[in-house]
Design a protein around this motif. Structure first.
Motif, PDB file in Angstrom:
ATOM      1  N   LEU A   1       0.837  -1.195   0.000  1.00  0.00           N
ATOM      2  CA  LEU A   1       0.000   0.000   0.000  1.00  0.00           C
ATOM      3  C   LEU A   1       0.876   1.252   0.000  1.00  0.00           C
ATOM      4  O   LEU A   1       1.952   1.266   0.578  1.00  0.00           O
ATOM      5  N   ILE A   2       0.396   2.285  -0.644  1.00  0.00           N
ATOM      6  CA  ILE A   2       1.084   3.578  -0.689  1.00  0.00           C
ATOM      7  C   ILE A   2       0.697   4.358   0.583  1.00  0.00           C
ATOM      8  O   ILE A   2      -0.392   4.157   1.120  1.00  0.00           O
ATOM      9  N   ASP A   3       1.596   5.265   1.026  1.00  0.00           N
ATOM     10  CA  ASP A   3       1.340   5.899   2.324  1.00  0.00           C
ATOM     11  C   ASP A   3       0.055   6.748   2.296  1.00  0.00           C
ATOM     12  O   ASP A   3      -0.310   7.327   1.271  1.00  0.00           O
ATOM     13  N   ASP A   4      -0.589   6.784   3.462  1.00  0.00           N
ATOM     14  CA  ASP A   4      -1.917   7.383   3.591  1.00  0.00           C
ATOM     15  C   ASP A   4      -1.983   8.830   3.109  1.00  0.00           C
ATOM     16  O   ASP A   4      -2.927   9.219   2.430  1.00  0.00           O
ATOM     17  N   ASP A   5      -0.955   9.628   3.453  1.00  0.00           N
ATOM     18  CA  ASP A   5      -1.023  11.051   3.098  1.00  0.00           C
ATOM     19  C   ASP A   5      -0.971  11.257   1.587  1.00  0.00           C
ATOM     20  O   ASP A   5      -1.712  12.087   1.036  1.00  0.00           O
ATOM     21  N   THR A   6      -0.088  10.507   0.917  1.00  0.00           N
ATOM     22  CA  THR A   6       0.031  10.628  -0.550  1.00  0.00           C
ATOM     23  C   THR A   6      -1.300  10.297  -1.218  1.00  0.00           C
ATOM     24  O   THR A   6      -1.794  11.037  -2.081  1.00  0.00           O
ATOM     25  N   VAL A   7      -1.902   9.188  -0.780  1.00  0.00           N
ATOM     26  CA  VAL A   7      -3.162   8.756  -1.401  1.00  0.00           C
ATOM     27  C   VAL A   7      -4.270   9.767  -1.120  1.00  0.00           C
ATOM     28  O   VAL A   7      -5.020  10.154  -2.021  1.00  0.00           O
ATOM     29  N   PHE A   8      -4.311  10.240   0.127  1.00  0.00           N
ATOM     30  CA  PHE A   8      -5.391  11.149   0.507  1.00  0.00           C
ATOM     31  C   PHE A   8      -5.305  12.463  -0.273  1.00  0.00           C
ATOM     32  O   PHE A   8      -6.313  12.959  -0.768  1.00  0.00           O
ATOM     33  N   GLU A   9      -4.086  12.982  -0.413  1.00  0.00           N
ATOM     34  CA  GLU A   9      -3.918  14.233  -1.169  1.00  0.00           C
ATOM     35  C   GLU A   9      -4.340  14.048  -2.627  1.00  0.00           C
ATOM     36  O   GLU A   9      -5.012  14.896  -3.209  1.00  0.00           O
ATOM     37  N   ALA A  10      -3.932  12.912  -3.198  1.00  0.00           N
ATOM     38  CA  ALA A  10      -4.273  12.635  -4.602  1.00  0.00           C
ATOM     39  C   ALA A  10      -5.790  12.554  -4.776  1.00  0.00           C
ATOM     40  O   ALA A  10      -6.355  13.092  -5.733  1.00  0.00           O
ATOM     41  N   LEU A  11      -6.449  11.903  -3.828  1.00  0.00           N
ATOM     42  CA  LEU A  11      -7.900  11.756  -3.922  1.00  0.00           C
ATOM     43  C   LEU A  11      -8.604  13.100  -3.713  1.00  0.00           C
ATOM     44  O   LEU A  11      -9.540  13.449  -4.445  1.00  0.00           O
ATOM     45  N   LYS A  12      -8.127  13.834  -2.730  1.00  0.00           N
ATOM     46  CA  LYS A  12      -8.756  15.122  -2.402  1.00  0.00           C
ATOM     47  C   LYS A  12      -8.752  16.058  -3.615  1.00  0.00           C
ATOM     48  O   LYS A  12      -9.740  16.727  -3.905  1.00  0.00           O
ATOM     49  N   ALA A  13      -7.637  16.042  -4.346  1.00  0.00           N
ATOM     50  CA  ALA A  13      -7.524  16.896  -5.534  1.00  0.00           C
ATOM     51  C   ALA A  13      -8.626  16.551  -6.534  1.00  0.00           C
ATOM     52  O   ALA A  13      -9.239  17.439  -7.146  1.00  0.00           O
ATOM     53  N   LYS A  14      -8.898  15.257  -6.704  1.00  0.00           N
ATOM     54  CA  LYS A  14      -9.972  14.841  -7.633  1.00  0.00           C
ATOM     55  C   LYS A  14     -11.344  15.206  -7.080  1.00  0.00           C
ATOM     56  O   LYS A  14     -12.217  15.678  -7.815  1.00  0.00           O
TER      57      LYS A  14
ATOM     58  N   PRO B   1     -11.357   4.094   1.297  1.00  0.00           N
ATOM     59  CA  PRO B   1     -10.112   3.948   2.045  1.00  0.00           C
ATOM     60  C   PRO B   1      -9.597   2.511   2.064  1.00  0.00           C
ATOM     61  O   PRO B   1     -10.364   1.570   1.884  1.00  0.00           O
ATOM     62  N   ARG B   2      -8.286   2.370   2.269  1.00  0.00           N
ATOM     63  CA  ARG B   2      -7.681   1.034   2.368  1.00  0.00           C
ATOM     64  C   ARG B   2      -7.107   0.809   3.770  1.00  0.00           C
ATOM     65  O   ARG B   2      -6.611  -0.271   4.060  1.00  0.00           O
ATOM     66  N   THR B   3      -7.164   1.849   4.622  1.00  0.00           N
ATOM     67  CA  THR B   3      -6.696   1.706   6.006  1.00  0.00           C
ATOM     68  C   THR B   3      -7.665   2.486   6.900  1.00  0.00           C
ATOM     69  O   THR B   3      -8.374   3.384   6.419  1.00  0.00           O
ATOM     70  N   VAL B   4      -7.640   2.150   8.193  1.00  0.00           N
ATOM     71  CA  VAL B   4      -8.519   2.865   9.118  1.00  0.00           C
ATOM     72  C   VAL B   4      -8.112   4.336   9.170  1.00  0.00           C
ATOM     73  O   VAL B   4      -8.962   5.224   9.228  1.00  0.00           O
ATOM     74  N   LYS B   5      -6.790   4.604   9.067  1.00  0.00           N
ATOM     75  CA  LYS B   5      -6.355   6.009   9.103  1.00  0.00           C
ATOM     76  C   LYS B   5      -6.984   6.792   7.928  1.00  0.00           C
ATOM     77  O   LYS B   5      -7.445   7.911   8.096  1.00  0.00           O
ATOM     78  N   GLN B   6      -6.984   6.182   6.742  1.00  0.00           N
ATOM     79  CA  GLN B   6      -7.596   6.853   5.581  1.00  0.00           C
ATOM     80  C   GLN B   6      -9.083   7.099   5.831  1.00  0.00           C
ATOM     81  O   GLN B   6      -9.628   8.146   5.461  1.00  0.00           O
ATOM     82  N   ALA B   7      -9.754   6.110   6.471  1.00  0.00           N
ATOM     83  CA  ALA B   7     -11.195   6.262   6.732  1.00  0.00           C
ATOM     84  C   ALA B   7     -11.436   7.427   7.678  1.00  0.00           C
ATOM     85  O   ALA B   7     -12.382   8.211   7.488  1.00  0.00           O
ATOM     86  N   VAL B   8     -10.564   7.567   8.670  1.00  0.00           N
ATOM     87  CA  VAL B   8     -10.729   8.657   9.632  1.00  0.00           C
ATOM     88  C   VAL B   8     -10.487  10.006   8.933  1.00  0.00           C
ATOM     89  O   VAL B   8     -11.242  10.963   9.100  1.00  0.00           O
ATOM     90  N   MET B   9      -9.437  10.063   8.081  1.00  0.00           N
ATOM     91  CA  MET B   9      -9.150  11.294   7.337  1.00  0.00           C
ATOM     92  C   MET B   9     -10.340  11.668   6.453  1.00  0.00           C
ATOM     93  O   MET B   9     -10.727  12.841   6.339  1.00  0.00           O
ATOM     94  N   TYR B  10     -10.915  10.665   5.831  1.00  0.00           N
ATOM     95  CA  TYR B  10     -12.058  10.908   4.940  1.00  0.00           C
ATOM     96  C   TYR B  10     -13.275  11.386   5.741  1.00  0.00           C
ATOM     97  O   TYR B  10     -13.965  12.328   5.331  1.00  0.00           O
ATOM     98  N   ASP B  11     -13.522  10.772   6.906  1.00  0.00           N
ATOM     99  CA  ASP B  11     -14.632  11.208   7.767  1.00  0.00           C
ATOM    100  C   ASP B  11     -14.481  12.677   8.126  1.00  0.00           C
ATOM    101  O   ASP B  11     -15.456  13.438   8.124  1.00  0.00           O
TER     102      ASP B  11
END
Ligand code: AMP
Length: 210
Positions: A55-68, A83-93
Motif C-alpha cells: 500500500l502507498i502511504d496514507d497522506d500521498t493517497v489522501f492528497e491525490a484523492l482530495k484533488a480529484k 479507504p484502504r486503512t482505518v487512518k484513511q477512513a478517519v481522514m475521509y470522515d
C-alpha cells in the motif's frame, strides 16, 4: 443517489462494479489505483512500490484523492479502492465533516481467496479505458481475442496481477484493509455482497445505493 465506498480484497470486482454503476446510474468513479498508476508513470519510486503490491502511504493517497474530489462538486461518486486503512477512513470522515457531507453507503464485496487468485492470473485489462476481461470466464471474454471491445487496444496483464504479488496484496488487505469492515459495521453503514457474478453483484448494489 448516495455516494459509495467499495471495500474489497484484491480482484473482487471493485473495478467492474464501479464501471457498471457509472455507466448505468451516472456515477463518477474514482479509483485511487488508477490515479496512482497515472502518477507512477512519472514517479519511479511509486511505480516500484505498486509493483510489489504494497500500500502507498496514507497522506500521498489522501492528497491525490482530495484533488480529484475538489473538482467533482455535487456529482455522486464511487470510491473504488479508498479507504484502504482505518487512518484513511478517519481522514475521509474528517473531510466529509468539514464539507458538511454524508458518508453514503459502504459496499463490501465478500469473495473467497482461492476464487480471487484464480481471477487474478486470468485477468487482462485495457490500458486505455481500464475495462477488465478474463480468459477463463466466458462472459468476460473480449469479443476479439486479446483486444478491448470498446477501444480496440491490445489488452495487457497488470503488473501486480502475478500470483506472488497477489499473495502480498492479499496479506496487506487482511492486515490493513479488512479492519475497515468492523469500522463501518459499527457505524451501521456496511452492506455485504457475497454474489460473485458481475450482473448479480450490480443488481444487489444498485438497490443499496438508491
Ligand atoms: P487497485 O487498482 O485498487 O487494486 O490498486 C492498485 C495499487 O495501488 C494497490 O496495490 C496499492 O499499491 C495502490 N493503492 C490504491 N489505492 C490505495 C489506497 N487507498 N491506499 C494505499 N495504496 C493504494
Amino acid at each position: 443517489m448516495k455516494n459509495v465506498i467499495l471495500i474489497a480484497p484484491p480482484a473482487a470486482g471493485k473495478g467492474t462494479l464501479s464501471k457498471l454503476l457509472s455507466e448505468r446510474l451516472g456515477y463518477v468513479s474514482l479509483s485511487t489505483g488508477d490515479i496512482l498508476r497515472e502518477r507512477a508513470n512519472e514517479d519511479d519510486d511509486l511505480k516500484m512500490m505498486m509493483k510489489t503490491g504494497k500500500l502507498i502511504d496514507d497522506d500521498t493517497v489522501f492528497e491525490a484523492l482530495k484533488a480529484k474530489l475538489n473538482k467533482l462538486g455535487d456529482t455522486p461518486y464511487i470510491l473504488d479502492g479508498f479507504p484502504r486503512t482505518v487512518k484513511q477512513a478517519v481522514m475521509y470522515d474528517e473531510l466529509l465533516k468539514s464539507m458538511d457531507k454524508e458518508l453514503g453507503v459502504v459496499i463490501y464485496l465478500d469473495v473467497d481467496k482461492e476464487e480471487l487468485k484464480n481471477r487474478v492470473v486470468t485477468r487482462l485489462v485495457c490500458p486505455k479505458c481500464k475495462a477488465s476481461y478474463s480468459i477463463r470466464n466466458e462472459k468476460l471474454l473480449p469479443k476479439k481475442q486479446g483486444f478491448c471491445d470498446s477501444c480496440d487496444v491490445e489488452l495487457v496483464q497488470r503488473e501486480d496481477d502475478k500470483e506472488e504479488v497477489f499473495n502480498m496484496r492479499y496479506e496487506e488487505y487482511l492486515e490493513k484493509t479488512a479492519p475497515l469492515i468492523e469500522y463501518y459495521e459499527e457505524k451501521g453503514v456496511l452492506n455485504r455482497i457475497s454474489e460473485t457474478e458481475a450482473d448479480k453483484v450490480y443488481e444487489v448494489a444498485s438497490r443499496m445505493v438508491k
